[in-house]
Design a protein around this motif. Structure first.
Motif, PDB file in Angstrom:
ATOM      1  N   TYR A 102      -0.090   9.851  -7.742  1.00 13.67           N
ATOM      2  CA  TYR A 102       0.898   8.768  -7.697  1.00 13.67           C
ATOM      3  C   TYR A 102       0.215   7.408  -7.702  1.00 13.67           C
ATOM      4  CZ  TYR A 102      -0.405   8.399  -2.771  1.00 13.67           C
ATOM      5  OH  TYR A 102      -1.122   8.234  -1.616  1.00 13.67           O
ATOM      6  N   ALA A 103       1.027   6.400  -8.017  1.00 12.77           N
ATOM      7  CA  ALA A 103       0.584   5.010  -7.859  1.00 12.77           C
ATOM      8  C   ALA A 103       1.659   4.321  -7.024  1.00 12.77           C
ATOM      9  CB  ALA A 103       0.465   4.350  -9.216  1.00 12.77           C
ATOM     10  N   PHE A 104       1.188   3.531  -6.082  1.00 11.09           N
ATOM     11  CA  PHE A 104       2.119   2.847  -5.192  1.00 11.09           C
ATOM     12  C   PHE A 104       1.897   1.346  -5.362  1.00 11.09           C
ATOM     13  CE2 PHE A 104       2.683   1.210  -0.721  1.00 11.09           C
ATOM     14  CZ  PHE A 104       4.057   1.174  -0.787  1.00 11.09           C
ATOM     15  N   ILE A 105       2.949   0.650  -5.752  1.00 13.76           N
ATOM     16  CA  ILE A 105       2.781  -0.779  -6.033  1.00 13.76           C
ATOM     17  C   ILE A 105       3.776  -1.578  -5.202  1.00 13.76           C
ATOM     18  CG2 ILE A 105       2.607  -2.528  -7.869  1.00 13.76           C
ATOM     19  CD1 ILE A 105       3.117   0.847  -9.126  1.00 13.76           C
ATOM     20  N   ARG A 106       3.252  -2.601  -4.553  1.00 16.54           N
ATOM     21  CA  ARG A 106       4.143  -3.532  -3.843  1.00 16.54           C
ATOM     22  C   ARG A 106       3.613  -4.939  -4.102  1.00 16.54           C
ATOM     23  NH1 ARG A 106       4.626  -2.180   2.114  1.00 16.54           N
ATOM     24  NH2 ARG A 106       6.184  -0.689   1.456  1.00 16.54           N
ATOM     25  N   ASP A 107       4.447  -5.783  -4.686  1.00 16.31           N
ATOM     26  CA  ASP A 107       4.040  -7.140  -5.089  1.00 16.31           C
ATOM     27  C   ASP A 107       2.799  -7.057  -5.982  1.00 16.31           C
ATOM     28  OD1 ASP A 107       6.203  -8.121  -3.634  1.00 16.31           O
ATOM     29  OD2 ASP A 107       5.042  -8.070  -1.778  1.00 16.31           O
TER      30      ASP A 107
ATOM     31  N   PHE B 199      -4.539   8.375 -16.256  1.00 11.05           N
ATOM     32  CA  PHE B 199      -3.968   7.174 -15.638  1.00 11.05           C
ATOM     33  C   PHE B 199      -4.805   6.652 -14.466  1.00 11.05           C
ATOM     34  CE2 PHE B 199      -0.276   8.083 -18.126  1.00 11.05           C
ATOM     35  CZ  PHE B 199       0.372   6.862 -18.271  1.00 11.05           C
ATOM     36  N   SER B 200      -5.913   7.340 -14.174  1.00  8.19           N
ATOM     37  CA  SER B 200      -6.653   6.941 -12.967  1.00  8.19           C
ATOM     38  C   SER B 200      -7.261   5.531 -13.111  1.00  8.19           C
ATOM     39  CB  SER B 200      -7.738   7.969 -12.635  1.00  8.19           C
ATOM     40  OG  SER B 200      -8.660   8.010 -13.693  1.00  8.19           O
ATOM     41  N   GLY B 201      -7.533   5.111 -14.350  1.00 10.41           N
ATOM     42  CA  GLY B 201      -8.077   3.762 -14.521  1.00 10.41           C
ATOM     43  C   GLY B 201      -7.089   2.829 -15.201  1.00 10.41           C
ATOM     44  N   ALA B 202      -5.841   3.258 -15.229  1.00 16.93           N
ATOM     45  CA  ALA B 202      -4.848   2.481 -15.999  1.00 16.93           C
ATOM     46  C   ALA B 202      -4.094   1.478 -15.123  1.00 16.93           C
ATOM     47  CB  ALA B 202      -3.881   3.434 -16.680  1.00 16.93           C
ATOM     48  N   LYS B 203      -4.823   0.816 -14.245  1.00 19.71           N
ATOM     49  CA  LYS B 203      -4.198  -0.121 -13.309  1.00 19.71           C
ATOM     50  C   LYS B 203      -3.342  -1.171 -14.037  1.00 19.71           C
ATOM     51  CE  LYS B 203      -5.878  -2.804  -9.411  1.00 19.71           C
ATOM     52  NZ  LYS B 203      -7.087  -3.228  -8.704  1.00 19.71           N
ATOM     53  N   LYS B 204      -3.913  -1.695 -15.135  1.00 22.09           N
ATOM     54  CA  LYS B 204      -3.228  -2.776 -15.874  1.00 22.09           C
ATOM     55  C   LYS B 204      -1.903  -2.290 -16.452  1.00 22.09           C
ATOM     56  CE  LYS B 204      -6.137  -6.436 -17.624  1.00 22.09           C
ATOM     57  NZ  LYS B 204      -6.924  -6.865 -18.780  1.00 22.09           N
ATOM     58  N   SER B 205      -1.943  -1.094 -17.071  1.00 21.69           N
ATOM     59  CA  SER B 205      -0.719  -0.564 -17.695  1.00 21.69           C
ATOM     60  C   SER B 205       0.346  -0.291 -16.641  1.00 21.69           C
ATOM     61  CB  SER B 205      -1.013   0.745 -18.440  1.00 21.69           C
ATOM     62  OG  SER B 205      -2.179   0.622 -19.168  1.00 21.69           O
ATOM     63  N   ILE B 206      -0.108   0.211 -15.516  1.00 25.77           N
ATOM     64  CA  ILE B 206       0.863   0.524 -14.442  1.00 25.77           C
ATOM     65  C   ILE B 206       1.487  -0.780 -13.924  1.00 25.77           C
ATOM     66  CG2 ILE B 206       1.133   1.510 -12.122  1.00 25.77           C
ATOM     67  CD1 ILE B 206      -1.123   3.490 -12.858  1.00 25.77           C
TER      68      ILE B 206
ATOM     69  N   ILE C 162      -1.724  -2.636  -5.531  1.00 25.61           N
ATOM     70  CA  ILE C 162      -1.561  -1.327  -6.163  1.00 25.61           C
ATOM     71  C   ILE C 162      -2.538  -0.336  -5.547  1.00 25.61           C
ATOM     72  CG2 ILE C 162      -3.103  -1.999  -8.083  1.00 25.61           C
ATOM     73  CD1 ILE C 162      -1.317  -0.107  -9.854  1.00 25.61           C
ATOM     74  N   GLN C 163      -2.019   0.838  -5.323  1.00 25.85           N
ATOM     75  CA  GLN C 163      -2.862   1.896  -4.765  1.00 25.85           C
ATOM     76  C   GLN C 163      -2.637   3.130  -5.642  1.00 25.85           C
ATOM     77  OE1 GLN C 163      -1.636   2.909  -0.794  1.00 25.85           O
ATOM     78  NE2 GLN C 163      -2.821   4.798  -0.829  1.00 25.85           N
ATOM     79  N   ILE C 164      -3.722   3.665  -6.184  1.00 25.31           N
ATOM     80  CA  ILE C 164      -3.576   4.811  -7.096  1.00 25.31           C
ATOM     81  C   ILE C 164      -4.269   6.027  -6.504  1.00 25.31           C
ATOM     82  CG2 ILE C 164      -4.092   5.693  -9.418  1.00 25.31           C
ATOM     83  CD1 ILE C 164      -4.071   2.815 -10.426  1.00 25.31           C
ATOM     84  N   LYS C 165      -3.582   7.144  -6.506  1.00 23.60           N
ATOM     85  CA  LYS C 165      -4.212   8.388  -6.056  1.00 23.60           C
ATOM     86  C   LYS C 165      -4.043   9.429  -7.157  1.00 23.60           C
ATOM     87  CE  LYS C 165      -4.568  11.648  -2.258  1.00 23.60           C
ATOM     88  NZ  LYS C 165      -6.039  11.632  -2.135  1.00 23.60           N
TER      89      LYS C 165
END
Lengths: 129, 268
Positions: free
Chosen positions: A38-43, A56-63, A46-49
């Motif tokens: 999962y990815a958890f985003i608030r404001d 998607f583990s390195g897809a911070k920007k896309s998420i 972002i936290q990705i597990k």
């Protein structure tokens, strides 16, 4: 019929409040067969597990981009967005400025995933208040 | 064990026996049996110190026993209780007992006995009603098969208290005699399959939306073309999710999801 339900709820919701918190946590989500992570985003946070080799583990920007496209929408008909990819399903649960995105296989029990996700996002939203 | 006084409750009702034992400043256990249930009232020097009837204890048990009109009683001298649950004067007990008897006489004019079976009135869905939580609890248990005594046991009430709730529900025109309405209420008395899943689902949904829950389950399963007997986690989860969306109160909906997710994880 609605009258009957509404009258009942006036009583029942009082008792529901008295009972403890709900148990839905991200750990429960990860226990659902077929869930990758999962990815958890608030404001802006972002936290990705996800497993390190997951696409998607390195897809911070896309998420974050998805978050920015989904969360501000005012007239969304519901709070769950599902995106079906060829080999994966992305399920996003939204509450206020919080979004939980679950990556899973296409064979996952989606109803069970949505049930658990709803509980998790409700708990997260409660904690952030 | 020294048994001294005995007789029939149809001749001497419980408050009269209590009065005699109180005036005689007796100590011991008054045992009562109405054929279906038994109860005990313990006296010390003429004062009631403990009472028990089924799951009830203390004053509630005394008042339950005072309205019995048939059966028998025996007094066992010097039997003492392990606990003390009553600290009310005999006058107060007797006053309340006579109120209860008057009330019970009114109730029995409408409901002849606790073995009567009622079902929900077919028009209940259209009625705008406001009930106390115990009345909802009783209403949720009425299915045209359980007697008042069965329901009293299910919800942890004394039979006389359950009859009082039934009296109110009948006066509100929410119930009908099961025999009279059996054929007309076929639509109301929904028989869901008796599996552990359906029972958990139904109980939980009843808690969330009230006695209408079995209809909603049946209707939703039909709309979704689901077989309620199918042992398939996917189908079950889909049904739970859809049902949760029909609960108007968000907190109750989440509570329902929470319990049923636990159930699916444990059993499903």
């Amino acid at each position: 019929m609605n009258n009957l339900i509404i009258q009942y709820l006036k009583k029942a919701s009082i008792h529901a409040d008295r009972k403890g918190n709900m148990k839905g946590t991200v750990k429960d989500l990860l226990k659902v067969s077929g869930v990758h992570g999962y990815a958890f985003i608030r404001d802006k946070n972002i936290q990705i597990k996800l497993p390190s080799k997951h696409k998607f583990s390195g897809a911070k920007k896309s998420i974050m981009q998805l978050y920015e496209n989904i969360v501000p929408v005012q007239n969304r008909p519901g709070n769950i967005v599902e995106i079906y990819l060829e080999d994966m399903v992305l399920t996003m649960f939204v509450s206020g400025t919080t979004m939980l995105m679950v990556m899973s296989s296409t064979r996952v029990n989606l109803a069970l995933l949505r049930m658990t996700g709803k509980l998790v996002i409700a708990n997260m939203a409660k904690e952030s208040r | 064990m020294n048994q001294e006084i005995s007789g029939g409750l149809d001749n001497t009702r419980c408050p009269e026996i209590m009065k005699i034992l109180s005036l005689g400043k007796r100590s011991g256990r008054l045992f009562l049996n109405n054929g279906a249930e038994t109860g005990n009232i313990f006296f010390r020097d003429g004062l009631i110190i403990h009472a028990q009837c089924g799951v009830l204890q203390g004053a509630k048990a005394i008042y339950e026993l005072t309205v019995w009109t048939s059966g028998e009683y025996q007094f066992f001298v010097d039997d003492a209780p392990d606990i003390i649950t009553v600290d009310i004067s005999m006058d107060d007990i007797l006053n309340e007992a006579s109120n209860r008897i008057r009330q019970m006489d009114r109730i029995t004019s409408l409901i002849p006995s606790s073995s009567v079976i009622y079902s929900l009135d077919p028009d209940i869905k259209e009625k705008d009603i406001s009930l106390k939580s115990i009345q909802w609890k009783v209403l949720a248990n009425i299915n045209g098969k359980r007697s008042i005594a069965d329901i009293a046991q299910n919800v942890g009430l004394g039979v006389s208290d359950a009859m009082k709730v039934f009296y109110t529900l009948i006066k509100l025109e929410l119930l009908r005699d099961a025999d009279v309405s059996e054929s007309e209420t076929a639509v109301i008395s929904i028989d869901l399959p008796e599996t552990s899943f359906i029972s958990a689902l139904s109980n939980d949904l009843i808690r969330a939306i009230g006695p209408i829950a079995p209809f909603i389950i049946r209707e939703t399963a039909q709309d979704m073309d689901l077989d309620l007997l199918a042992d398939d986690v996917g189908q079950r989860a889909a049904l739970i999710e859809t049902l949760s969306s029909k609960i108007p109160d968000e907190r109750m909906s989440l509570k329902f999801l929470d319990t049923m997710t636990d159930w699916l994880n444990a059993e499903g």
